[in-house]
Scaffold this motif. Structure first.
Motif, mmCIF file in Angstrom:
data_model
loop_
_atom_site.group_PDB
_atom_site.id
_atom_site.type_symbol
_atom_site.label_atom_id
_atom_site.label_comp_id
_atom_site.label_asym_id
_atom_site.label_seq_id
_atom_site.Cartn_x
_atom_site.Cartn_y
_atom_site.Cartn_z
ATOM 1 N N VAL A 69 0.860 -1.180 0.000
ATOM 2 C CA VAL A 69 0.000 0.000 0.000
ATOM 3 C C VAL A 69 0.894 1.226 0.000
ATOM 4 O O VAL A 69 1.891 1.275 0.733
ATOM 5 N N MET A 70 0.544 2.239 -0.819
ATOM 6 C CA MET A 70 1.344 3.457 -0.906
ATOM 7 C C MET A 70 0.406 4.663 -0.973
ATOM 8 O O MET A 70 -0.620 4.624 -1.653
ATOM 9 N N VAL A 71 0.777 5.717 -0.247
ATOM 10 C CA VAL A 71 -0.002 6.959 -0.204
ATOM 11 C C VAL A 71 0.838 8.082 -0.782
ATOM 12 O O VAL A 71 2.018 8.230 -0.436
ATOM 13 N N ILE A 72 0.240 8.879 -1.665
ATOM 14 C CA ILE A 72 0.869 10.073 -2.235
ATOM 15 C C ILE A 72 0.103 11.286 -1.732
ATOM 16 O O ILE A 72 -1.063 11.488 -2.064
ATOM 17 N N ASP A 73 0.754 12.106 -0.902
ATOM 18 C CA ASP A 73 0.098 13.260 -0.279
ATOM 19 C C ASP A 73 0.901 14.534 -0.617
ATOM 20 O O ASP A 73 1.908 14.836 0.020
ATOM 21 N N SER A 74 0.472 15.300 -1.622
ATOM 22 C CA SER A 74 -0.694 15.095 -2.437
ATOM 23 C C SER A 74 -0.266 15.106 -3.913
ATOM 24 O O SER A 74 0.884 15.425 -4.245
ATOM 25 N N ILE A 75 -1.196 14.790 -4.810
ATOM 26 C CA ILE A 75 -0.866 14.699 -6.230
ATOM 27 C C ILE A 75 -0.590 16.077 -6.820
ATOM 28 O O ILE A 75 0.127 16.204 -7.832
ATOM 29 N N GLN A 76 -1.100 17.149 -6.197
ATOM 30 C CA GLN A 76 -0.909 18.503 -6.740
ATOM 31 C C GLN A 76 0.516 19.015 -6.570
ATOM 32 O O GLN A 76 0.900 19.970 -7.247
ATOM 33 N N VAL A 77 1.306 18.440 -5.683
ATOM 34 C CA VAL A 77 2.683 18.904 -5.480
ATOM 35 C C VAL A 77 3.693 18.000 -6.165
ATOM 36 O O VAL A 77 4.899 18.283 -6.131
ATOM 37 N N MET A 78 3.240 16.918 -6.784
ATOM 38 C CA MET A 78 4.153 16.017 -7.486
ATOM 39 C C MET A 78 4.539 16.597 -8.846
ATOM 40 O O MET A 78 3.773 17.349 -9.455
ATOM 41 N N HIS A 79 5.729 16.238 -9.304
ATOM 42 C CA HIS A 79 6.183 16.740 -10.601
ATOM 43 C C HIS A 79 7.069 15.698 -11.262
ATOM 44 O O HIS A 79 7.620 14.803 -10.614
ATOM 45 N N MET A 80 7.188 15.842 -12.587
ATOM 46 C CA MET A 80 8.064 14.993 -13.397
ATOM 47 C C MET A 80 9.078 15.885 -14.089
ATOM 48 O O MET A 80 8.759 16.996 -14.537
ATOM 49 N N ALA A 81 10.306 15.397 -14.187
ATOM 50 C CA ALA A 81 11.389 16.216 -14.736
ATOM 51 C C ALA A 81 11.189 16.509 -16.213
ATOM 52 O O ALA A 81 11.623 17.548 -16.708
ATOM 53 N N ASP A 82 10.535 15.601 -16.947
ATOM 54 C CA ASP A 82 10.394 15.777 -18.393
ATOM 55 C C ASP A 82 9.267 16.733 -18.782
ATOM 56 O O ASP A 82 9.164 17.116 -19.941
ATOM 57 N N VAL A 83 8.407 17.091 -17.839
ATOM 58 C CA VAL A 83 7.281 17.973 -18.133
ATOM 59 C C VAL A 83 7.660 19.392 -17.735
ATOM 60 O O VAL A 83 7.949 19.666 -16.572
ATOM 61 N N GLN A 84 7.699 20.283 -18.710
ATOM 62 C CA GLN A 84 8.158 21.656 -18.497
ATOM 63 C C GLN A 84 7.024 22.549 -18.041
ATOM 64 O O GLN A 84 6.542 23.408 -18.775
ATOM 65 N N SER A 85 6.537 22.332 -16.832
ATOM 66 C CA SER A 85 5.514 23.199 -16.240
ATOM 67 C C SER A 85 5.599 23.073 -14.736
ATOM 68 O O SER A 85 6.236 22.165 -14.202
ATOM 69 N N ALA A 86 4.949 23.993 -14.041
ATOM 70 C CA ALA A 86 5.030 24.033 -12.595
ATOM 71 C C ALA A 86 4.190 22.924 -11.978
ATOM 72 O O ALA A 86 3.195 22.484 -12.566
ATOM 73 N N PRO A 87 4.557 22.438 -10.785
ATOM 74 C CA PRO A 87 3.725 21.450 -10.092
ATOM 75 C C PRO A 87 2.330 21.991 -9.827
ATOM 76 O O PRO A 87 2.146 23.153 -9.471
ATOM 77 N N GLY A 88 1.328 21.130 -10.015
ATOM 78 C CA GLY A 88 -0.059 21.539 -9.860
ATOM 79 C C GLY A 88 -0.731 21.953 -11.139
ATOM 80 O O GLY A 88 -1.956 22.129 -11.148
ATOM 81 N N SER A 89 0.038 22.118 -12.226
ATOM 82 C CA SER A 89 -0.550 22.481 -13.513
ATOM 83 C C SER A 89 -1.258 21.274 -14.120
ATOM 84 O O SER A 89 -1.140 20.145 -13.650
ATOM 85 N N VAL A 90 -1.985 21.526 -15.197
ATOM 86 C CA VAL A 90 -2.760 20.466 -15.831
ATOM 87 C C VAL A 90 -1.849 19.350 -16.337
ATOM 88 O O VAL A 90 -2.098 18.164 -16.088
ATOM 89 N N SER A 91 -0.779 19.716 -17.010
ATOM 90 C CA SER A 91 0.099 18.698 -17.578
ATOM 91 C C SER A 91 0.835 17.918 -16.496
ATOM 92 O O SER A 91 0.992 16.696 -16.603
ATOM 93 N N GLN A 92 1.295 18.588 -15.428
ATOM 94 C CA GLN A 92 2.012 17.897 -14.363
ATOM 95 C C GLN A 92 1.097 16.923 -13.626
ATOM 96 O O GLN A 92 1.488 15.769 -13.357
#
Length: 464
Positions: A180-203
């Motif tokens: 079991v794994m919890v991600i708190d929260s999805i709005q602050v997660m980011h990926m290095a390959d996506v050129q946008s700020a955390p919380g944006s639509v693409s991120q």
């Protein structure tokens, strides 16, 4: 260097367009298109292809490689995916009976509703039997540890990680292999390959897709914590709700210690299932008999108050409905409904005028469902009209009366589903009289309960 390609994605439905426009032609919403870069996301997808082939994956829950072949639906072995109990009966009820390996569950709610508290309690319980990982991106490890100590949780077996990079989180999870794994929260997660700020639509979209793909291929139960906007809807792109398997909403006002957990989407159980929790000093505790907390009525009967039986998911729930009818001092009388559909209130007042002989055109009408419960079904129609008539006549209804039924536009009382179970629930709580649709009257009488079946609205008004 290749030129970055962009697209415009609707925040509500996820539809993509090559150029910006004011209205989304797919969902008819205005000013919801947001620019998204495509080149890096496409490249990241190709680079991740060697690691996670496909979306649902080609590996079983045990991690063994299986061949991609077509099989009959009846040949699928269901014994390989038993449900896991979360330790909280109300949470298991909302999820459809427990946690399903490889599922992605999204929990949303207003700040302070108790999302992190509920998940921390659940993981501390599950960590006693299964490997569990709690990933926090908004709080430090010390803050989470302080909450666990305040709640008196056994946190010796729970693994913690403070990280916001999705790639790093999945690398750590591949080594620990949590159940079991919890991600708190999805709005602050980011990926290095996506050129946008955390919380944006693409991120949010790419991060959720990457984590969900990882969960399905490794058999990990994934919990995602999501923020909500000021109107109560889930923040981020609408496509986020399409990716996950279950969407839960934790609701509760700041002046009440009770919290309601409702499922808006569930691939493994009933939709609109309701779980009730009480916020105490030791955390969220499940309420096994929700009807008892919504029936805290006074000793003396008051006009405009009646108890109705609504059906929430897979069980009946007794709640109190209050109505207040008063002479209006403005040219346009007010119609206020809390916990009910305001448009349906206006329609039922017209039915009451036409077929009940009670005109409320010069009256202010206020209705409220006690306890903060939102009634979404039509079985509350008859109870609503009887409460309005009781308040208008200043004539209290009996406290041992239970009412439910749907009212049609021609004044007929229509039957509602699960009528027998509703009547038994009322008898179990000590009610002596019941006004129900005639088609819902049981063939065999119930001891201690007088059941009155009505076919028309005028017949129901004659009983009060």
């Amino acid at each position: 260097m290749a030129k970055a390609k962009t697209a415009y994605v609707c925040n509500d439905c996820g539809a993509e367009y090559s150029k910006w426009q004011g209205q989304c032609t797919a969902c008819q919403a205005w000013n919801t298109l947001t620019e998204v870069r495509l080149s890096s996301a496409t490249a990241s997808s190709s680079s991740r292809g060697a690691r996670f082939d496909g979306y649902a994956g080609a590996t079983g829950t045990a991690g063994n490689q299986t061949s991609q072949r077509v099989i009959s639906l009846g040949d699928v072995n269901l014994a390989e995916m038993p449900r896991i109990s979360s330790g909280a009966g109300e949470l298991d009820r909302v999820l459809g009976g427990g946690l399903v390996p490889g599922s992605a569950v999204l929990i949303g709610g207003h700040p302070g509703a108790g999302k992190s508290t509920l998940l921390l309690q659940t993981l501390c319980h599950l960590a006693m039997q299964y490997p569990a990982l709690y990933v926090t991106g908004e709080e430090s490890l010390q803050q989470v540890a302080m909450r666990a100590a305040r709640l008196g949780l056994k946190a010796d077996h729970l693994k913690m990680l403070s990280e916001t990079s999705v790639e790093t989180i999945c690398d750590v999870a591949m080594q620990l292999q949590p159940k079991v794994m919890v991600i708190d929260s999805i709005q602050v997660m980011h990926m290095a390959d996506v050129q946008s700020a955390p919380g944006s639509v693409s991120q949010v979209r790419e991060s959720a897709a990457y984590l969900t793909r990882f969960a399905k291929q490794t058999g990990t139960v994934l919990f995602l914590v999501g923020h909500v906007t000021k109107d109560g809807s889930l923040a981020g792109p609408k496509v986020l709700e399409h990716m996950i398997d279950c969407s839960l909403q934790l609701e509760g006002s700041s002046d009440s210690r009770f919290r309601t957990l409702r499922s808006h989407k569930n691939r493994f159980g009933a939709v609109n299932e309701l779980g009730v929790f009480a916020m105490l000093e030791t955390g969220l505790k499940e309420v096994r008999n929700p009807s008892s907390i919504f029936l805290s009525r006074g000793e003396e009967a008051s006009a405009g108050s009646v108890v109705m039986v609504v059906w929430e998911g897979t069980r009946p729930l007794l709640v109190e409905l209050q109505a207040l009818v008063d002479t209006s001092h403005v040219s346009n009388p007010r119609r206020v409904a809390v916990g009910l559909d305001q448009n349906r209130l206006a329609m039922l007042l017209a039915v009451l005028n036409r077929h009940g002989g009670l005109m409320t055109g010069d009256q202010d009408v206020f209705v409220n469902v006690v306890g903060g419960v939102k009634v979404l079904e039509t079985s509350a129609d008859l109870a609503l009209l009887l409460a309005i008539v009781s308040s208008f006549r200043d004539q209290p209804l009996s406290q041992d009366l239970i009412v439910f039924g749907e009212v049609g536009l021609s004044g007929e009382i229509r039957p509602v589903p699960n009528g027998q179970e509703r009547i038994r629930e009322a008898a179990k709580h000590g009610f002596k009289r019941a006004i129900v649709p005639k088609a819902n009257v049981p063939k065999e009488p119930i001891a201690g309960l007088q059941i009155i079946g009505v076919a028309r609205l005028s017949d129901a008004l004659d009983q009060i």
